[in-house]
Design an enzyme around this catalytic site. Structure first.
Site, mmCIF file in Angstrom:
data_model
loop_
_atom_site.group_PDB
_atom_site.id
_atom_site.type_symbol
_atom_site.label_atom_id
_atom_site.label_comp_id
_atom_site.label_asym_id
_atom_site.label_seq_id
_atom_site.Cartn_x
_atom_site.Cartn_y
_atom_site.Cartn_z
ATOM 1 C CD GLN A 178 -1.329 -2.372 2.006
ATOM 2 O OE1 GLN A 178 -0.110 -2.502 2.167
ATOM 3 N NE2 GLN A 178 -2.197 -3.255 2.441
ATOM 4 C CD GLN A 200 -2.286 -2.807 -2.470
ATOM 5 O OE1 GLN A 200 -1.344 -3.336 -3.045
ATOM 6 N NE2 GLN A 200 -2.907 -3.377 -1.461
ATOM 7 C CG ASP A 201 -4.576 0.921 -0.223
ATOM 8 O OD1 ASP A 201 -5.351 0.391 -1.034
ATOM 9 O OD2 ASP A 201 -4.348 0.456 0.899
ATOM 10 C CG ASP A 222 -9.074 -1.908 -2.335
ATOM 11 O OD1 ASP A 222 -9.993 -2.210 -3.108
ATOM 12 O OD2 ASP A 222 -8.553 -2.720 -1.550
ATOM 13 N NE ARG A 278 -11.011 -5.018 -2.796
ATOM 14 C CZ ARG A 278 -10.152 -5.784 -2.126
ATOM 15 N NH1 ARG A 278 -10.320 -7.102 -2.085
ATOM 16 N NH2 ARG A 278 -9.130 -5.247 -1.488
#
Length: 361
Positions: A178, A200-201, A222, A278
């Site tokens: 992340q 990611q993130d 995400d 999600r």
């Protein structure tokens, strides 16, 4: 306070009553229960945050420039450090074009800070921390501390500036990768014509009411996540991966939490195959309205985070979206194509009480 307590008790009684009816032998369908849930989440005020007391008139101007002869500071963090703690007026930091390679932290006891760049692709703050990187204490940083820029102060405003985490995109299933470009852990923050670049993130929309206007947000998995109460107005979400990913992971954990993400008049493009969201939280809440979706969106649209029980409690909806990825026919049965009445609480600034605290322009 007494009103809030009574209202919370009412919500709890209503929620458990609805849950109990599903477990009984009454002839009540899941569809009817879901429609009751739609009415419930759309009927009450979304926020019990503090009353707004924003200040827009600047009383302090600071200039950051790569050339020390042309500005007050060459570092964004040093400019922030020069603002008195507990300041009661708006401090405007003008950041000239250039790449500022530094981690930036704005503390909780420093309100009314504005960062203004010369363009989101010209003024960029970047770093490359990941969750598994070892910090000064000898332990992994974690997602929270991986942020290139961390905003903890209320009434923050950013305009025409880019926030970037340069960590490379991780392979599918990699642990600890992340890499947050910006974390916003504060109430009543606005981002206008800003870029958020990562994998990611990317954007940790952590806590508080937030407004994103005409922003570009890029990531893979995400890449908009957290438990904020946030309104994304005319933003461009660009997914960049060769595998499967997700645009959002909203973490609402209780029916009493007034949080959620609303995307209005936005655009979704990119590569790979992606979920709209999600269910990170049991009561995760995300709505897309009037949004163009490219073909990268999987037909089902939403993921239950591996927990079928969340299908009964999440609130995932679309309203008048368009494009090859917006076709509602193949969506999971526990998401909804909203009516105008159901969509109304999510498609105006009232969703974040924005008329009380946002600047007019």
């Amino acid at each position: 306070m007494m009103f809030t307590v009574m209202l919370n008790l009412f919500f709890l009684i209503l929620f458990f009553k609805n849950t109990k009816s599903l477990e009984s032998n009454e002839l009540v369908t899941i569809e009817e229960e879901h429609q009751n849930w739609v009415k419930l989440v759309g009927s009450f005020n979304h926020s019990f945050f503090q009353k707004a007391d924003n200040k827009f008139e600047p009383c302090l101007a600071i200039k950051v420039h790569k050339n020390p002869n042309l500005g007050d500071f060459v570092s964004v963090q040093k400019a922030i450090n020069s603002i008195p703690l507990g300041n009661r007026c708006r401090a405007v930091i003008l950041v000239s074009k250039g790449i500022y390679r530094e981690k930036v932290n704005i503390p909780v006891n420093m309100a009314y800070v504005t960062l203004v760049g010369e363009g989101a692709d010209k003024t960029i703050i970047e770093w490359d921390d990941t969750a598994d990187r070892i910090g000064k204490d000898g332990k992994p940083l974690g997602t929270y501390a991986s942020a290139t820029v961390a905003v903890n102060s209320p009434y923050f405003i950013a305009k025409k500036i880019g926030f970037k985490n340069k960590a490379p995109s991780p392979p599918s299933g990699a642990e600890g990768k992340q890499a947050v470009a910006l974390r916003i852990t504060a109430d009543m923050a606005a981002f206008i014509h800003c870029n958020f670049i990562g994998a990611q993130d990317t954007l940790y929309d952590h806590i508080g009411r937030h407004y994103f206007k005409c922003c570009y947000i890029q990531g893979s998995v995400d890449f908009i996540f957290g438990n904020g109460l946030s309104y994304y107005d005319s933003c461009h979400l660009h997914a960049k991966t060769d595998s499967i990913g997700a645009l959002t992971a909203q973490k609402r954990e209780s029916p009493l939490e007034k949080t959620g993400f609303s995307f209005v008049n936005c655009k979704v493009t990119g590569s790979g195959v992606h979920y709209l969201g999600r269910a990170w939280g049991t009561f995760s809440r995300v709505v897309f309205a009037y949004t163009y979706m490219d073909k990268i969106i999987t037909s089902g649209g939403w993921c239950n985070w591996g927990d079928k029980n969340r299908e009964k409690t999440v609130f995932y909806g679309q309203y008048k979206c368009m494009g090859p990825g917006a076709d509602f026919e193949g969506r999971v049965s526990w998401s909804r194509e909203l009516t105008l009445q159901e969509a109304k609480p999510f498609i105006s600034l009232n969703f974040i009480d924005g008329y009380d605290w946002l600047p007019e322009s």
